[in-house]
Design a protein around this motif. Structure first.
Motif, PDB file in Angstrom:
ATOM      1  N   THR A  52       7.573  -1.109  -4.254  1.00  0.00           N
ATOM      2  CA  THR A  52       6.221  -1.633  -4.452  1.00  0.00           C
ATOM      3  C   THR A  52       5.272  -1.129  -3.371  1.00  0.00           C
ATOM      4  N   ILE A  53       5.754  -1.082  -2.140  1.00  0.00           N
ATOM      5  CA  ILE A  53       4.935  -0.554  -1.035  1.00  0.00           C
ATOM      6  C   ILE A  53       4.488   0.871  -1.353  1.00  0.00           C
ATOM      7  N   GLU A  56       2.177   0.845  -4.737  1.00  0.00           N
ATOM      8  CA  GLU A  56       0.881   0.169  -4.593  1.00  0.00           C
ATOM      9  C   GLU A  56       0.102   0.640  -3.370  1.00  0.00           C
ATOM     10  N   GLY A  57       0.734   1.463  -2.551  1.00  0.00           N
ATOM     11  CA  GLY A  57       0.063   1.937  -1.338  1.00  0.00           C
ATOM     12  C   GLY A  57      -0.193   0.819  -0.334  1.00  0.00           C
ATOM     13  N   LEU A  58       0.749  -0.101  -0.208  1.00  0.00           N
ATOM     14  CA  LEU A  58       0.569  -1.252   0.679  1.00  0.00           C
ATOM     15  C   LEU A  58       0.697  -0.837   2.148  1.00  0.00           C
ATOM     16  N   GLU A  59      -0.153  -1.410   2.975  1.00  0.00           N
ATOM     17  CA  GLU A  59      -0.114  -1.152   4.424  1.00  0.00           C
ATOM     18  C   GLU A  59       0.446  -2.332   5.197  1.00  0.00           C
ATOM     19  N   PHE A  77      10.082  -2.329   7.307  1.00  0.00           N
ATOM     20  CA  PHE A  77       9.649  -1.303   6.364  1.00  0.00           C
ATOM     21  C   PHE A  77       8.868  -0.200   7.067  1.00  0.00           C
ATOM     22  N   GLY A  78       9.383   0.209   8.200  1.00  0.00           N
ATOM     23  CA  GLY A  78       8.761   1.318   8.928  1.00  0.00           C
ATOM     24  C   GLY A  78       7.412   0.955   9.503  1.00  0.00           C
ATOM     25  N   LYS A  79       6.409   1.749   9.192  1.00  0.00           N
ATOM     26  CA  LYS A  79       5.076   1.558   9.770  1.00  0.00           C
ATOM     27  C   LYS A  79       4.254   0.494   9.051  1.00  0.00           C
ATOM     28  N   VAL A  80       4.832  -0.122   8.041  1.00  0.00           N
ATOM     29  CA  VAL A  80       4.133  -1.175   7.314  1.00  0.00           C
ATOM     30  C   VAL A  80       4.211  -2.471   8.119  1.00  0.00           C
ATOM     31  N   HIS A 142      -2.214  -2.071  14.203  1.00  0.00           N
ATOM     32  CA  HIS A 142      -0.933  -1.525  14.638  1.00  0.00           C
ATOM     33  C   HIS A 142      -0.931  -1.286  16.147  1.00  0.00           C
ATOM     34  N   PRO A 143       0.038  -1.869  16.869  1.00  0.00           N
ATOM     35  CA  PRO A 143       0.123  -1.608  18.312  1.00  0.00           C
ATOM     36  C   PRO A 143       0.537  -0.171  18.592  1.00  0.00           C
TER      37      PRO A 143
END
Length: 732
Positions: A52-53, A56-59, A77-80, A142-143
């Motif tokens: 879905t990420i 849908e291009g979820l951030e 989920f990585g950088k999400v 994002h830090p």
């Protein structure tokens, strides 16, 4: 940020909540995608989220399922960006209607107010949590790992060249890092080098062996990774972990070195026996300290000082100037073991000689009980509990009067020599040892009841001092045996290397070792009030001459105390900001006034109180449905603006739940709960400005294991608020 919300229907969530309503609440709050599925933590569930990420291009995603304290490795989920919304422990496992008299089962339709069922209130709580999760992500940034401009040093400085210092340096060197030892004496070895023997550090623990210093000195001198300065002293420490600049004063001048971390292993010194005149020290030549007796035995000079005659009998006085408010109020832990060892010297030197040990309590910790038992079996060693009332000289011998003995009567013992078991005083007691060029001053900050020992958080992080990158080892840490000091030094050395690795990777050290964010200042708005620089528990901030804070990110533990202290609200983390918490508070929906439905905001320490809430849920303890919980890094990170925002929103009260503070503090960040308690005066002023009762905000402390207290604390607070009535701001 494009936000997706995923709601788990397993673990009773789907059974007790209307999931479709939660999905709608998420989208109303601004989430671009919302879906539900059973067992989100399963392989199939994570695959669904990942797909879905991508599709849908979820951030950012809000996982509405179990507590963030579980499955934290699964929902990665990585950088999400990921926010965990606690519907399981926080809602369905901890909120139940109170059964009426005679009821045997939980009934979700039971009314809690006129026209409102418990199910309505449970759904209101769950919806608020979903909205809060989305609101938090809407303010999330994002830090970015902190990378110092200057190349960090991988060298570890060890202050002190005794057994602890040499062990620490050897452990560092074995790990492939350079180590520097600075020893103020002309030779390595410390007190142990002056000892005749030590109690065996391997099983069976029933004998004595040669001091380990010779072996350690040989290994240090033969290790190319270790540089040794003897007859030297550290006179200045500037900078921060990874970037320390250390000045070493030695014969011929001074030298500056760059180091990344520091292990303080400066050792101890004996208590000043000149203060023990009542025990005959300084009055009778044959009254000596345990250190002096050790040195006599090491030189093979076990003779009376008064006459030079061989010693045929020795009496050891335990706790000489210890466990005494007029001298050392603490027990030095190892003195009983030392006296037993020295009694062995007496017996080995002359099988006809006698040794008497008068103790308050005999303490031989752990496996060293075996050595105590071995000495009990020696027919020439006499042990009794008692109190030394007098030491006098008669006919050229010392006579010791002892009362309150195990015999139940007063006895007098004539002996050739009396040895006073004086205590261990840390080298840090009078000399700062670590001359830090920090805004908060030289040395370690004082903590209550530490008596000069290098402070640390014994419960959670035993090696860490309140100065990041500086670790205590050996007898500056606490009284300990040779073997314990070596173990302690190994731990401190590895912690120092862990710190260097964290700096290299750009994240925080203990306890938030995974945290890549760090506080950032909007200095245009700074009023130079100095609250952040004064209140930081770890001395992470310096100041310019006009009082403007100067952050040192590698000193920072990310506790957020500065964030909570700032009245201008100009200190924020990318992933934890004033605006973020404010938006979470505003995302909660208030019931209409006069419905008899109460709302309480709980700002809860993530280290003790929040885990305790989870454990309450595992036990199915019933918590009031009125509470909305926001975890905070520490109560020290609670800004007064949170209280103002909550009360303005219409919350009826605010409960701060944190760790114990004071003498038996348990705060991961040392002073957080204590600082929050001090700030209650500021909270009271805020409430007065809003024309609200100051009692609507309260602070309670709870240990991680005091789970049973939580329902009592929370129910009592709701009942208290009901006496005052609903907030007048509700409905605005």
């Amino acid at each position: 940020m494009k936000i997706g919300v995923f709601i788990c229907t397993s673990c009773n969530i789907g059974e007790r909540l209307e999931v479709s309503e939660l999905e709608a609440a998420a989208q109303d709050q601004g989430a671009q995608f919302a879906a539900s599925r059973e067992f989100l933590c399963s392989k199939e569930g994570c695959q669904f989220i990942n797909e879905t990420i991508k599709n849908e291009g979820l951030e950012a995603v809000a996982i509405c399922a179990c507590s963030p304290r579980v499955n934290y490795d699964v929902f990665n989920f990585g950088k999400v960006a990921v926010e965990r919304v606690n519907l399981r422990e926080g809602v369905v496992w901890s909120r139940f209607p109170v059964p009426g008299e005679g009821e045997e089962s939980v009934d979700d339709s039971k009314e809690v107010a006129e026209g409102v069922t418990f199910k309505d209130e449970l759904m209101a709580l769950a919806k608020d949590y979903v909205r809060m999760g989305v609101a938090k992500l809407q303010s999330y940034k994002h830090p970015e790992p902190y990378k110092p401009e200057e190349e960090i040093s991988k060298t570890v400085l060890v202050i002190g060249g005794g057994v602890a210092g040499m062990t620490a340096a050897l452990e560092v060197a074995r790990a492939g890092h350079p180590a520097i030892i600075v020893e103020k004496e002309k030779e390595l070895g410390g007190f142990v080098a002056r000892m005749k023997a030590q109690v065996k550090a391997e099983p069976p623990f029933d004998g004595i062996s040669e001091p380990v210093t010779g072996k350690l000195i040989s290994e240090v001198q033969g290790n190319e990774n270790i540089t040794v300065y003897t007859g030297a002293q550290v006179t200045s420490i500037k900078g921060a972990p990874g970037l320390f600049t250390v000045t070493i004063k030695k014969a011929g001048g001074e030298e500056e070195v760059k180091v990344g971390a520091i292990v303080v292993a400066a050792g101890w010194k004996p208590y000043d026996a000149s203060k023990l005149e009542d025990l005959g020290y300084g009055k009778f030549a044959d009254v000596v300290t345990n250190v002096e007796f050790e040195e006599m035995c090491a030189k093979g000079e076990l003779k009376r000082k008064s006459s030079g005659e061989p010693v045929k009998s020795v009496l050891f006085v335990q706790c000489a100037g210890q466990r005494d408010e007029n001298h050392l109020p603490y027990c030095s832990s190892v003195c009983c073991l030392v006296s037993l060892k020295q009694a062995r010297y007496v017996r080995e030197a002359d099988p006809e000689a006698k040794a008497y040990i008068i103790y308050k309590d005999m303490r031989t910790v752990g496996a060293y009980e075996d050595f105590y038992r071995a000495m009990q079996d020696d027919p020439g060693v006499f042990l009794t509990k008692g109190e030394v009332k007098e030491i006098r000289e008669e006919d050229g011998r010392l006579v010791v009067k002892v009362d309150q003995t195990l015999f139940g009567e007063e006895i007098e013992i004539p002996v050739d020599m009396v040895v006073l078991a004086t205590g261990m005083v840390p080298a840090t007691a009078e000399d700062p040892i670590i001359p830090l060029e920090y805004r908060q001053g030289h040395g370690f900050p004082e903590l209550e009841l530490f008596y000069g020992f290098a402070d640390s958080n014994y419960i959670c992080f035993p090696y860490e001092t309140r100065r990041t990158g500086i670790y205590a080892a050996g007898a500056v840490h606490q009284p300990m045996t040779v073997f314990q000091a070596m173990e302690d030094a190994a731990g401190a050395a590895l912690k120092a290397l862990q710190c260097l690795k964290a700096i290299e990777m750009g994240h925080a050290v203990h306890p938030r070792t995974w945290d890549f964010a760090y506080p950032e200042w909007d200095l245009k708005m700074c009023t130079q009030c100095k609250r952040c620089t004064e209140e930081c528990p770890f001395g992470a901030l310096d100041e310019t001459e006009d009082g403007t804070p100067m952050p040192n990110p590698t000193r920072c533990r990310r506790c957020g105390t500065c964030f909570g202290a700032c009245p201008q609200r100009i200190i924020n983390f990318k992933d934890y900001s004033i605006d973020m918490v404010t938006q979470m508070i505003k995302a909660c929906e208030m019931p209409e006034p006069d419905y008899g439905l109460y709302r309480v905001l709980a700002l809860v320490c993530e280290n003790d109180a929040y885990p305790a809430l989870d454990m309450a849920a595992y036990r199915r303890l019933n918590l009031p449905v009125a509470f909305r919980v926001i975890p905070v890094r520490c109560l020290g990170a609670v800004n007064v603006s949170f209280v103002k925002d909550a009360m303005s929103k219409g919350f009826d009260g605010v409960l701060l739940l944190g760790c114990k503070f004071g003498e038996n503090y348990q705060c991961h960040f040392i002073k957080g709960s204590e600082l929050a308690n001090r700030r209650m005066e500021n909270v009271a002023e805020t409430l007065q400005q809003l024309a609200l009762e100051t009692e609507r905000v309260t602070l309670e402390i709870v240990a991680i294991d005091e789970v049973e207290k939580l329902p009592q604390i929370m129910n009592k607070f709701v009942e208290f608020l009901q006496e005052y009535g609903e907030s007048p701001f509700k409905g605005w």
